[in-house]
Design an enzyme around this catalytic site. Structure first.
Site, mmCIF file in Angstrom:
data_model
loop_
_atom_site.group_PDB
_atom_site.id
_atom_site.type_symbol
_atom_site.label_atom_id
_atom_site.label_comp_id
_atom_site.label_asym_id
_atom_site.label_seq_id
_atom_site.Cartn_x
_atom_site.Cartn_y
_atom_site.Cartn_z
ATOM 1 N N ASP A 168 -13.524 -5.025 20.401
ATOM 2 C CA ASP A 168 -14.165 -3.994 19.587
ATOM 3 C C ASP A 168 -14.591 -4.543 18.228
ATOM 4 O O ASP A 168 -14.175 -4.049 17.176
ATOM 5 C CB ASP A 168 -13.193 -2.819 19.411
ATOM 6 C CG ASP A 168 -13.891 -1.544 18.960
ATOM 7 O OD1 ASP A 168 -15.045 -1.322 19.361
ATOM 8 O OD2 ASP A 168 -13.269 -0.772 18.197
ATOM 9 N N ASN A 182 -17.817 -2.824 16.328
ATOM 10 C CA ASN A 182 -16.615 -2.032 16.088
ATOM 11 C C ASN A 182 -16.910 -0.541 16.145
ATOM 12 O O ASN A 182 -17.872 -0.055 15.561
ATOM 13 C CB ASN A 182 -16.011 -2.388 14.727
ATOM 14 C CG ASN A 182 -14.717 -1.648 14.470
ATOM 15 O OD1 ASN A 182 -14.671 -0.726 13.683
ATOM 16 N ND2 ASN A 182 -13.661 -2.054 15.154
ATOM 17 N N ARG A 229 -11.506 2.204 25.159
ATOM 18 C CA ARG A 229 -10.841 2.708 26.367
ATOM 19 C C ARG A 229 -11.829 3.419 27.280
ATOM 20 O O ARG A 229 -11.767 3.266 28.510
ATOM 21 C CB ARG A 229 -9.707 3.665 25.969
ATOM 22 C CG ARG A 229 -8.493 2.967 25.376
ATOM 23 C CD ARG A 229 -7.500 3.978 24.842
ATOM 24 N NE ARG A 229 -6.303 3.352 24.285
ATOM 25 C CZ ARG A 229 -5.442 3.971 23.498
ATOM 26 N NH1 ARG A 229 -5.650 5.242 23.166
ATOM 27 N NH2 ARG A 229 -4.382 3.340 23.037
ATOM 28 N N ARG A 263 9.577 -2.046 15.802
ATOM 29 C CA ARG A 263 9.147 -0.671 15.571
ATOM 30 C C ARG A 263 9.932 0.242 16.516
ATOM 31 O O ARG A 263 10.545 -0.223 17.469
ATOM 32 C CB ARG A 263 7.638 -0.493 15.764
ATOM 33 C CG ARG A 263 7.146 -0.759 17.173
ATOM 34 C CD ARG A 263 5.649 -0.566 17.308
ATOM 35 N NE ARG A 263 5.257 0.825 17.085
ATOM 36 C CZ ARG A 263 3.997 1.266 17.228
ATOM 37 N NH1 ARG A 263 3.036 0.423 17.577
ATOM 38 N NH2 ARG A 263 3.696 2.525 17.015
ATOM 39 N N GLU A 284 -5.714 10.915 19.643
ATOM 40 C CA GLU A 284 -6.599 11.011 20.806
ATOM 41 C C GLU A 284 -5.856 10.698 22.102
ATOM 42 O O GLU A 284 -6.148 11.273 23.152
ATOM 43 C CB GLU A 284 -7.806 10.068 20.634
ATOM 44 C CG GLU A 284 -7.525 8.586 20.781
ATOM 45 C CD GLU A 284 -6.618 8.006 19.704
ATOM 46 O OE1 GLU A 284 -5.805 7.130 20.030
ATOM 47 O OE2 GLU A 284 -6.732 8.428 18.538
ATOM 48 N N ASP A 285 -4.862 9.807 22.016
ATOM 49 C CA ASP A 285 -4.083 9.494 23.214
ATOM 50 C C ASP A 285 -3.179 10.654 23.602
ATOM 51 O O ASP A 285 -2.957 10.913 24.796
ATOM 52 C CB ASP A 285 -3.268 8.210 23.021
ATOM 53 C CG ASP A 285 -2.497 8.177 21.718
ATOM 54 O OD1 ASP A 285 -2.676 9.085 20.882
ATOM 55 O OD2 ASP A 285 -1.698 7.231 21.524
ATOM 56 N N ARG A 298 3.252 -4.816 14.379
ATOM 57 C CA ARG A 298 2.551 -5.953 13.787
ATOM 58 C C ARG A 298 2.970 -6.156 12.342
ATOM 59 O O ARG A 298 3.160 -5.200 11.591
ATOM 60 C CB ARG A 298 1.040 -5.729 13.847
ATOM 61 C CG ARG A 298 0.471 -5.833 15.244
ATOM 62 C CD ARG A 298 -1.015 -5.608 15.301
ATOM 63 N NE ARG A 298 -1.774 -6.545 14.476
ATOM 64 C CZ ARG A 298 -2.996 -6.982 14.767
ATOM 65 N NH1 ARG A 298 -3.594 -6.585 15.881
ATOM 66 N NH2 ARG A 298 -3.621 -7.799 13.978
ATOM 67 N N HIS A 302 -3.104 -2.302 13.322
ATOM 68 C CA HIS A 302 -3.045 -1.762 14.667
ATOM 69 C C HIS A 302 -4.413 -1.257 15.087
ATOM 70 O O HIS A 302 -5.274 -0.985 14.245
ATOM 71 C CB HIS A 302 -2.019 -0.626 14.742
ATOM 72 C CG HIS A 302 -0.622 -1.108 14.559
ATOM 73 N ND1 HIS A 302 0.095 -1.697 15.569
ATOM 74 C CD2 HIS A 302 0.181 -1.123 13.469
ATOM 75 C CE1 HIS A 302 1.290 -2.045 15.116
ATOM 76 N NE2 HIS A 302 1.370 -1.698 13.848
ATOM 77 N N SER A 316 -4.489 4.519 10.478
ATOM 78 C CA SER A 316 -3.600 5.606 10.065
ATOM 79 C C SER A 316 -4.383 6.820 9.574
ATOM 80 O O SER A 316 -4.067 7.948 9.893
ATOM 81 C CB SER A 316 -2.651 5.116 8.974
ATOM 82 O OG SER A 316 -3.376 4.656 7.850
#
Length: 402
Positions: free
Chosen positions: A45, A73, A81, A131, A182-183, A211, A216, A220
């Protein structure tokens, strides 16, 4: 020549994923499932750190079929996805983030489980590396369950095995207008539409990696995006589940995980303008979806904060948030011979505040921690009174008939 359909399409969205991508792809290559049963669709991406080049090297080297797509991007994980979903040909799809990695035997175990149980979604046990990871749903391996009979509503990340026919039948794709959550929207819809969900709890299938650089795939974003995410999930649940206990059970998730943190410790450092804005954003959600059934499923301090948001009482909220932030144990007030436990958080029985006692009343699961609590006392008393009244009424009817 007939081309055999892959069992599983592994979809990897990658953005600035080096060096984490190296371990991610190694975990794919090390899978015990026959390489001919797997296809990998990797979408770079718009990375500038060599991610795309490494993906292409991987595609040339490994025996499984790998399709690498490079694009500008998109700003979030949904676009890559969806691109991968559009190219997938496997009976199942699995979404693997480029930061993370698969556990040994993960794909083989999850595909075998889906085939054996005939389920549409399979959750493989997740462990966190640097994490946290969800824990409450891994108590035992379950061949067939659903979102109402388990804790799976508390793991709505996309790293699951999905039957592709389910996704195609309902035209399911990730919402590219959302930049967080969104997930959760995608996975909750799959849970609700699925013909059964399986849980592989006895084997770690996925390692969720934190990370060091904070880059990520998911950005955020600002607090307003959290309200967007909560609204979208609440709307989906309301659309697919009729009003009542089952809907309330699922609504706990967006209220507790997405909305409530906006009125947690961070709220104390928010400016007055942001505080007002948060209350404005919350108002339509509280007016539409906050019910007594949701409230009863929460701990007292959670219910109290959301009650104050629902009643638009910003002047009372900071005292409660400070109390919770300090991790103080609220005093317990036992009444009705221990049948009721009230937790004395700020503003309890303060006439000026006017918060109902019921907001502070601990439900049995929370009340059990306090010595002297007599579980079921109130319900038992009420049931006895109802039975007594029914017997008296029946007796009068019999006498009247005679």
């Amino acid at each position: 020549m007939t081309v055999t359909q892959p069992d599983v399409s592994v979809i990897i969205g990658a953005y600035e994923a080096m060096p984490y991508l190296i371990e991610c792809l190694s975990s794919v290559e090390a899978q015990t499932i026959d390489p001919t049963r797997v296809e990998v669709i990797a979408v770079d991406d718009g990375s500038t750190d060599g991610t795309g080049e490494y993906l292409e090297e991987f595609a040339e080297r490994v025996p499984m079929h790998v399709l690498v797509i490079r694009q500008e991007n998109s700003g979030g994980p949904s676009g890559p996805r969806n691109v991968g979903l559009g190219k997938a040909t496997g009976r199942y799809v699995f979404f693997l983030d480029a930061d993370d990695r698969l556990g040994p035997e993960a794909l083989e175990r999850m595909v075998d489980m889906a085939d054996r149980a005939g389920t549409d979604v399979v959750l493989g046990r997740v462990e966190g590396v640097n994490r946290s990871a969800p824990k409450s749903m891994w108590g035992k391996t379950v061949e067939r369950t659903d979102v109402f009979s388990s804790n799976i509503k508390f793991t709505l990340s996309a790293q699951k095995l999905f039957r592709r026919a389910l996704l195609d039948r309902h035209g399911m794709r990730f919402d590219e207008s959302l930049f967080t959550g969104e997930d959760a929207l995608f996975t909750m819809e799959a849970y609700l539409r699925a013909d059964g969900v399986s849980v592989v709890a006895d084997h770690t299938c996925y390692y969720l990696v934190g990370r060091d650089d904070g880059k990520h795939v998911t950005k955020s974003g600002s607090y307003t995006l959290r309200f967007d995410s909560a609204r979208a999930l609440m709307e989906l649940i309301a659309e697919l589940v009729p009003a009542g206990g089952r809907r309330d059970q699922l609504m706990v998730r967006p209220f507790l995980v997405t909305l409530l943190p906006q009125f947690g410790p961070k709220y104390l450092t928010d400016s007055e303008e942001i505080r007002r804005h948060k209350f404005e954003l919350a108002r339509p959600l509280m007016d539409t979806y906050w019910t007594e059934g949701v409230a009863q499923r929460l701990k007292v301090h959670e219910r109290l904060r959301l009650h104050l948001v629902a009643e638009q009482r910003p002047e009372l909220l900071p005292d409660v948030v400070k109390f919770v932030k300090a991790k103080k144990q609220a005093a317990a007030l036992l009444e009705r011979k221990g049948r009721r436990v009230y937790l004395v958080y700020p503003h309890f029985r303060d006439r000026a505040a006017g918060v109902p006692d019921s907001v502070y009343l601990a439900e049995p699961r929370e009340a059990r921690a306090f010595p002297g609590y007599r579980e079921g006392g109130v319900d038992t008393f009420v049931r006895r009174a109802v039975r007594k009244a029914r017997r008296a009424l029946t007796s009068r009817e019999v006498r009247h008939a005679a």
